[in-house]
Design an enzyme around this catalytic site. Structure first.
Site, PDB file in Angstrom:
ATOM      1  N   ARG A 289      -8.987  10.145   9.344  1.00 33.91           N
ATOM      2  CA  ARG A 289      -9.012  10.465   7.921  1.00 33.91           C
ATOM      3  C   ARG A 289     -10.446  10.284   7.441  1.00 33.91           C
ATOM      4  NH1 ARG A 289      -5.297   6.120   5.634  1.00 33.91           N
ATOM      5  NH2 ARG A 289      -6.045   6.993   3.676  1.00 33.91           N
TER       6      ARG A 289
ATOM      7  N   LYS B 229       0.175  -0.534  10.677  1.00 31.72           N
ATOM      8  CA  LYS B 229       1.220  -0.666   9.658  1.00 31.72           C
ATOM      9  C   LYS B 229       1.527   0.656   8.953  1.00 31.72           C
ATOM     10  CE  LYS B 229      -0.881  -2.451   5.395  1.00 31.72           C
ATOM     11  NZ  LYS B 229      -0.644  -3.341   4.272  1.00 31.72           N
ATOM     12  N   ASP B 230       0.655   1.645   9.118  1.00 26.86           N
ATOM     13  CA  ASP B 230       0.923   2.951   8.527  1.00 26.86           C
ATOM     14  C   ASP B 230       1.726   3.863   9.453  1.00 26.86           C
ATOM     15  OD1 ASP B 230      -0.399   2.332   6.164  1.00 26.86           O
ATOM     16  OD2 ASP B 230      -2.341   2.962   6.968  1.00 26.86           O
TER      17      ASP B 230
ATOM     18  N   LEU C 161       5.701  -2.741  -2.623  1.00 28.40           N
ATOM     19  CA  LEU C 161       6.936  -3.391  -3.083  1.00 28.40           C
ATOM     20  C   LEU C 161       7.068  -4.769  -2.436  1.00 28.40           C
ATOM     21  CD1 LEU C 161       9.479  -0.408  -2.806  1.00 28.40           C
ATOM     22  CD2 LEU C 161       8.113  -1.103  -4.784  1.00 28.40           C
ATOM     23  N   ARG C 162       6.596  -4.861  -1.203  1.00 23.59           N
ATOM     24  CA  ARG C 162       6.663  -6.121  -0.464  1.00 23.59           C
ATOM     25  C   ARG C 162       5.841  -7.214  -1.162  1.00 23.59           C
ATOM     26  NH1 ARG C 162       2.864  -8.237   2.677  1.00 23.59           N
ATOM     27  NH2 ARG C 162       1.621  -6.339   2.531  1.00 23.59           N
ATOM     28  N   ARG C 163       4.615  -6.872  -1.536  1.00 22.90           N
ATOM     29  CA  ARG C 163       3.767  -7.869  -2.204  1.00 22.90           C
ATOM     30  C   ARG C 163       4.325  -8.221  -3.577  1.00 22.90           C
ATOM     31  NH1 ARG C 163      -1.393  -4.345  -0.358  1.00 22.90           N
ATOM     32  NH2 ARG C 163      -1.714  -5.330   1.667  1.00 22.90           N
TER      33      ARG C 163
ATOM     34  N   ARG D 259      -3.435   2.787  -7.126  1.00 23.13           N
ATOM     35  CA  ARG D 259      -3.519   3.665  -5.961  1.00 23.13           C
ATOM     36  C   ARG D 259      -4.972   3.976  -5.644  1.00 23.13           C
ATOM     37  NH1 ARG D 259      -0.714   7.518  -3.623  1.00 23.13           N
ATOM     38  NH2 ARG D 259      -2.373   7.094  -2.176  1.00 23.13           N
TER      39      ARG D 259
ATOM     40  N   ARG E  70     -10.032   1.409  -5.547  1.00 26.34           N
ATOM     41  CA  ARG E  70      -9.319   0.269  -6.135  1.00 26.34           C
ATOM     42  C   ARG E  70     -10.282  -0.805  -6.633  1.00 26.34           C
ATOM     43  NH1 ARG E  70      -3.659  -0.569  -2.878  1.00 26.34           N
ATOM     44  NH2 ARG E  70      -3.368   1.645  -2.493  1.00 26.34           N
TER      45      ARG E  70
ATOM     46  N   CYS F 286       8.057   2.496   5.320  1.00 28.42           N
ATOM     47  CA  CYS F 286       6.848   1.803   4.879  1.00 28.42           C
ATOM     48  C   CYS F 286       6.983   1.422   3.411  1.00 28.42           C
ATOM     49  CB  CYS F 286       5.597   2.643   5.115  1.00 28.42           C
ATOM     50  SG  CYS F 286       5.389   3.981   3.946  1.00 28.42           S
TER      51      CYS F 286
HETATM   52  C1  DPM Z   1       1.431   0.184   3.902  1.00 31.46           C
HETATM   53  C2  DPM Z   1       1.423  -0.580   2.734  1.00 31.46           C
HETATM   54  C3  DPM Z   1       0.113  -0.507   2.221  1.00 31.46           C
HETATM   55  C4  DPM Z   1      -0.651   0.320   3.104  1.00 31.46           C
HETATM   56  C5  DPM Z   1       2.623  -1.317   2.159  1.00 31.46           C
HETATM   57  C6  DPM Z   1       2.543  -2.839   2.311  1.00 31.46           C
HETATM   58  C7  DPM Z   1      -0.365  -1.131   0.954  1.00 31.46           C
HETATM   59  C8  DPM Z   1      -0.117  -0.200  -0.200  1.00 31.46           C
HETATM   60  C9  DPM Z   1      -0.698  -0.676  -1.487  1.00 31.46           C
HETATM   61  C10 DPM Z   1       2.564   0.442   4.810  1.00 31.46           C
HETATM   62  N1  DPM Z   1       0.189   0.732   4.096  1.00 31.46           N
HETATM   63  O1  DPM Z   1       1.590  -3.418   2.847  1.00 31.46           O
HETATM   64  O2  DPM Z   1       3.490  -3.514   1.846  1.00 31.46           O
HETATM   65  O3  DPM Z   1      -1.307  -1.760  -1.569  1.00 31.46           O
HETATM   66  O4  DPM Z   1      -0.566   0.072  -2.453  1.00 31.46           O
HETATM   67  C11 DPM Z   1      -2.953   0.102   4.152  1.00 31.46           C
HETATM   68  C12 DPM Z   1      -4.033  -0.828   4.079  1.00 31.46           C
HETATM   69  C13 DPM Z   1      -4.426  -1.086   5.406  1.00 31.46           C
HETATM   70  C14 DPM Z   1      -3.624  -0.303   6.225  1.00 31.46           C
HETATM   71  C15 DPM Z   1      -4.620  -1.406   2.853  1.00 31.46           C
HETATM   72  C16 DPM Z   1      -3.937  -2.656   2.347  1.00 31.46           C
HETATM   73  C17 DPM Z   1      -5.552  -1.972   5.916  1.00 31.46           C
HETATM   74  C18 DPM Z   1      -5.046  -3.212   6.652  1.00 31.46           C
HETATM   75  C19 DPM Z   1      -4.497  -2.967   8.045  1.00 31.46           C
HETATM   76  C20 DPM Z   1      -2.110   0.707   3.017  1.00 31.46           C
HETATM   77  N2  DPM Z   1      -2.771   0.425   5.438  1.00 31.46           N
HETATM   78  O5  DPM Z   1      -2.800  -2.983   2.712  1.00 31.46           O
HETATM   79  O6  DPM Z   1      -4.582  -3.360   1.536  1.00 31.46           O
HETATM   80  O7  DPM Z   1      -5.153  -2.318   8.889  1.00 31.46           O
HETATM   81  O8  DPM Z   1      -3.392  -3.453   8.311  1.00 31.46           O
END
Ligand code: DPM
Length: 360
Positions: free
Chosen positions: A26, A98-99, A148-150, A167, A173, A261
């Protein structure tokens, strides 16, 4: 370091490892940094391979005005990149684990899971609140997160705070936080902040008692075509044993719960003396209802079990260089823990959370 067969030869087409390997990414800065990191590792191991980077933008990058959990498109950040893999335009795609969904589309697999960075979430404060903890923020302070998790965990733990979606990529952000008065703080993964070089903005790392992390958080994954044995062999050297076993257990847990997710599911794992511990939890949207349990298993390889040669994939992760017994035990741990939570009513909590979120 010995190279796997094929990596040195220039084999044309058919997704074979040749002298040129194209890495899709990306366009966001974090994605570029993560891809460069894996490129540098591969370059060290395979100095003769020409590693090229191909940058693309994805639906997740383009839709910035809606919460992730509301767009409803699965594999938001991964689809275009997988299309490019499928069409043989690239050979490797680096993602945050995690994505990646727990069930990958047919034909794809995760060929490497690299050593995990900190899996925890971090608090980044508006400069005017500098030095405060979440607990010390004024009543009704607004915290930005679209996870939603946080939100579920922190609402329960810090009832004096309010939560709103935010977002955009990490750069956007931080800008929204600093340049406006909308948010007192935002919550982000410590791993992403560290990779961006923004550790100095972290004011607090959230303990598991405040906020457990997401499945796979902090680990990088290398996605490849499942049939591409040469590339699979080549990248498998990047697998980090403990990270793989922890993340296989976490992914199996999420898959068995049928969570995506965008559900309030959180985990915590530890691997110590060949024992793998998994804590998993599900939450209602406001955190008032929750279930949390811990289970453990031995992942010490049992020599009597023979490695199955042709398919060594577990919850989308192909790691033939990790004992099949350990991988199987990790996957079973995740499934068993999910079954335990399901027997206690996890399904109802998640179904209600999903319905309420869809109706918002
Ligand atoms: C997923 C979530 C988020 C990302 C949901 C979650 C955060 C979304 C948000 C599945 N993917 O964590 O509950 O905060 O609106 C994402 C980030 C990273 C990978 C950024 C982040 C970097 C950390 C990593 C977005 N995906 O979570 O702050 O490599 O694990």
């Amino acid at each position: 370091m010995e190279q796997p067969e094929g990596a040195q030869n220039s084999l044309e087409g058919n997704g074979k490892a040749g002298s040129v390997i194209r890495m899709g990414t990306r366009k966001s800065q974090l994605a570029r940094i993560q891809t460069d990191f894996v490129r540098d590792k591969l370059k060290e191991l395979y100095p003769d391979v020409d590693l090229q980077i191909v940058a693309m933008s994805t639906i997740g990058d383009q839709i910035l005005d809606r919460a992730l959990s509301k767009i409803g498109e699965k594999s938001l950040f991964t689809k275009e990149l997988e299309n490019a893999l499928e069409k043989n335009e690239v050979d490797i795609v680096v993602h945050s684990l995690k994505d990646l969904p727990t069930t990958l589309p047919p034909g794809f697999t995760i060929g490497a899971v690299l050593e995990r960075e900190s899996p925890y979430d971090a608090v980044v404060l508006h400069p005017k609140h500098s030095g405060r903890s979440l607990q010390e923020l004024p009543d009704k302070s607004v915290i930005g997160t679209s996870s939603l998790r946080r939100a579920a965990q922190l609402k329960k733990r810090f009832p004096h705070l309010e939560f709103e979606n935010i977002r955009g990529n990490l750069n956007t952000r931080l800008k929204k936080l600093d340049e406006k008065e909308d948010y007192a703080a935002i919550i982000l993964a410590a791993a992403g902040l560290k990779r961006m070089g923004w550790e100095s903005r972290v004011s607090q790392i959230l303990e598991p008692s405040d906020c457990m992390y997401a499945v796979g958080q902090g680990a990088l994954a290398v996605e490849v075509r499942a049939r591409d044995r040469d590339i699979l062999n080549m990248v498998s050297i990047l697998h980090h044993h403990d990270t793989v076993l922890r993340c296989v257990a976490e992914r199996a847990f999420l898959r068995q719960l049928e969570g995506g997710c965008s559900v309030p599911v959180a985990v915590h794992t530890e691997l110590k003396d060949s024992l793998l511990y998994l804590t998993g939890a599900v939450f209602s949207l406001d955190g008032s209802d929750s279930l949390k349990e811990t289970m453990q298993t031995s992942v010490l390889p049992n020599n009597e079990v023979v490695q199955s040669a042709d398919d060594c994939s577990h919850v989308g992760v192909t790691a033939c260089n990790i004992p099949e017994f350990s991988m199987g035990a990790a996957e079973k741990l995740g499934v068993d823990l999910a079954d335990l939570l399901l027997s206690k009513g996890a399904k109802d909590i998640l179904t209600t959370a999903r319905q309420l979120n869809d109706a918002r």
